[in-house]
Design a protein around this motif. Structure first.
Motif, PDB file in Angstrom:
ATOM      1  N   ARG A 251      98.966  22.894   1.332  1.00 44.19           N
ATOM      2  CA  ARG A 251      99.228  23.460   2.654  1.00 44.19           C
ATOM      3  C   ARG A 251      99.097  24.972   2.575  1.00 44.19           C
ATOM      4  O   ARG A 251      99.665  25.610   1.701  1.00 44.19           O
ATOM      5  CB  ARG A 251     100.606  23.066   3.162  1.00 44.19           C
TER       6      ARG A 251
ATOM      7  N   MET B 168     101.841  16.180  10.069  1.00 43.30           N
ATOM      8  CA  MET B 168     101.236  17.118  10.992  1.00 43.30           C
ATOM      9  C   MET B 168     101.299  16.533  12.400  1.00 43.30           C
ATOM     10  O   MET B 168     102.319  16.523  13.030  1.00 43.30           O
ATOM     11  CB  MET B 168      99.791  17.405  10.586  1.00 43.30           C
TER      12      MET B 168
ATOM     13  N   TRP C  57      89.671  13.163   9.358  1.00 42.55           N
ATOM     14  CA  TRP C  57      89.484  12.581   8.036  1.00 42.55           C
ATOM     15  C   TRP C  57      88.156  11.872   7.935  1.00 42.55           C
ATOM     16  O   TRP C  57      87.562  11.456   8.922  1.00 42.55           O
ATOM     17  CB  TRP C  57      90.634  11.679   7.619  1.00 42.55           C
TER      18      TRP C  57
ATOM     19  N   ASP D 184      93.984  16.533  13.488  1.00 41.10           N
ATOM     20  CA  ASP D 184      93.790  15.811  12.229  1.00 41.10           C
ATOM     21  C   ASP D 184      92.351  15.330  12.181  1.00 41.10           C
ATOM     22  O   ASP D 184      91.819  14.837  13.182  1.00 41.10           O
ATOM     23  CB  ASP D 184      94.710  14.588  12.129  1.00 41.10           C
TER      24      ASP D 184
ATOM     25  N   GLU E 194      97.967  22.841  12.435  1.00 36.82           N
ATOM     26  CA  GLU E 194      99.037  22.983  13.418  1.00 36.82           C
ATOM     27  C   GLU E 194      99.079  24.434  13.868  1.00 36.82           C
ATOM     28  O   GLU E 194      99.296  25.336  13.056  1.00 36.82           O
ATOM     29  CB  GLU E 194     100.368  22.550  12.815  1.00 36.82           C
TER      30      GLU E 194
ATOM     31  N   GLY F  33      94.346  18.813   8.237  1.00 39.99           N
ATOM     32  CA  GLY F  33      95.329  18.869   9.303  1.00 39.99           C
ATOM     33  C   GLY F  33      95.599  20.308   9.692  1.00 39.99           C
ATOM     34  O   GLY F  33      95.720  21.185   8.821  1.00 39.99           O
TER      35      GLY F  33
ATOM     36  N   GLU G  81      96.454  22.043   6.275  1.00 41.27           N
ATOM     37  CA  GLU G  81      96.704  21.154   5.146  1.00 41.27           C
ATOM     38  C   GLU G  81      95.404  20.462   4.765  1.00 41.27           C
ATOM     39  O   GLU G  81      94.680  19.967   5.635  1.00 41.27           O
ATOM     40  CB  GLU G  81      97.771  20.120   5.483  1.00 41.27           C
TER      41      GLU G  81
ATOM     42  N   GLU H 268      97.769  20.525  17.722  1.00 37.69           N
ATOM     43  CA  GLU H 268      97.669  19.847  16.437  1.00 37.69           C
ATOM     44  C   GLU H 268      96.337  19.130  16.338  1.00 37.69           C
ATOM     45  O   GLU H 268      95.804  18.624  17.331  1.00 37.69           O
ATOM     46  CB  GLU H 268      98.804  18.835  16.256  1.00 37.69           C
TER      47      GLU H 268
ATOM     48  N   LEU I 254      96.221   9.507   6.443  1.00 39.31           N
ATOM     49  CA  LEU I 254      95.511  10.728   6.070  1.00 39.31           C
ATOM     50  C   LEU I 254      94.882  10.599   4.688  1.00 39.31           C
ATOM     51  O   LEU I 254      94.520  11.580   4.075  1.00 39.31           O
ATOM     52  CB  LEU I 254      96.475  11.920   6.099  1.00 39.31           C
TER      53      LEU I 254
END
Length: 356
Positions: free
Chosen positions: A355, A1, A86, A84, A70, A68, A40, A82, A8
């Motif tokens: 995804r 991503m 976690w 992310d 996008e 993730g 994702e 984008e 990740l």
């Protein structure tokens, strides 16, 4: 991503999961009028033999969640947002989490693809507060096919790291920026638990390094300091496709870290080799190994520090109708001329990803 290379494989339990999902996923999910985003989700559980990356670190199990997103943007072709996020939850109050948001522009110049990005990141760690930081980054990746089976990539990035807490020299994990794991750090020789005197260090006949906190009187007390770093990375990668189901990547990296705490400045060189094998449409095997050398060029002569690291990672994916199952194993061995900075670590993880 996103262009963030942070793992990740991350965390799941804890009340911050909902906040991170809202921060990253919901803005994109509400953007259907623009275009459909890609989302994702990865869930996993695993075991880490040494999240502390210390000589005698504890072994802990963990649960992990990663998201993730996008989102292409309509007002400029090739531009996308984008994100992310976690979370990694170990036993006890040991959670860590990270959020990265960036703008990426992908353009073609003839047969060369150019990716440019600007990024902001936030990393929090309940166990090792010395590693908590905010980050900003600018980067470029140029990739060009040399033939039907060979391509070449050039990567460059500058990253600014603003640490949130006062820290002592060598207080972060020796694994480096990319390995945001958990745990306590070992002490420097002759250093008290809370940064007391560094007795007898740097007392050789050689002149003291006046850019380090160990200059002058050998019994000078070292206090925690505010830390701001700049990390520059330059990498060259070539990928070979000897067969339709197999690819091999060779990478050469050079990095330079400048820190307001002089002892934490270093130069780093690394070589990486990665393999991807797709024996069938539903299976994928990936493996990566590498070697690196890190020279702490501001260390006093009596404590010259050079770290040599080697690693191996293997992962297996099995695609299903509604996602993929995966399992992975990572090994990291770090040797250092400063004995307490050496460590070994292995971790395993298995989970599910999808995804949308």
């Amino acid at each position: 991503m996103a262009k963030v290379r942070a793992s990740l494989i991350a965390p799941v339990l804890g009340n911050r999961a909902a906040w991170l999902f809202c921060a990253v996923a919901l803005p994109a999910l509400g953007a259907d009028a623009i275009t459909s985003p890609q989302l994702e989700v990865m869930l996993s559980m695993g075991f880490d033999s040494n999240p502390a990356q210390s000589r005698d670190g504890p072994a802990l199990g963990f649960a992990a969640l990663a998201l993730g997103v996008e989102q292409p943007l309509p007002f400029l072709r090739g531009l996308r947002l984008e994100g992310d996020a976690w979370l990694r939850d170990y036993a006890g109050p040991n959670d860590s989490d990270r959020l990265d948001i960036g703008l990426v522009s992908s353009q073609m110049l003839g047969i060369t693809q150019i990716d440019l990005w600007a990024e902001a990141g936030w990393y929090r760690d309940q166990l090792v507060t010395a590693d908590e930081r905010n980050e900003n980054a600018l980067g470029i990746l140029a990739r060009r096919p040399l033939s039907a089976r060979l391509d070449l990539g050039l990567f460059a990035e500058r990253r600014w790291l603003d640490y949130r807490n006062l820290v002592l020299p060598w207080a972060g994990r020796p694994g480096g920026i990319g390995l945001s794991l958990q745990g306590q750090r070992p002490e420097l020789p002759a250093r008290g638990q809370h940064g007391a005197a560094l007795d007898g260090i740097g007392c050789s006949q050689a002149p003291a390094n006046h850019s380090s906190p160990m200059q002058g009187d050998c019994r000078q007390r070292v206090s925690p300091q505010q830390r701001k770093d700049r990390f520059d990375l330059l990498a060259l990668e070539t990928t070979w496709f000897p067969a339709g189901k197999l690819s091999v990547m060779l990478g050469l990296d050079s990095g330079w870290r400048e820190s307001s705490i002089a002892l934490d400045s270093y130069r780093q060189q690394a070589v990486r080799l990665a393999l991807t094998f797709d024996p069938s449409p539903n299976w994928r095997l990936t493996a990566e190994t590498g070697l690196s050398r890190r020279d702490y060029w501001q260390a006093p002569q009596a404590m010259e520090r050079v770290d040599h690291q080697r690693w191996l990672g293997i992962a297996l994916h099995r695609w299903l109708a509604d996602g993929a199952l995966y399992c992975g194993l990572d090994l990291l061995d770090s040797r250092s001329t400063i004995e307490v900075e050496a460590f070994t670590q292995w971790s395993t993880r298995c989970g599910w990803q999808r995804r949308f």
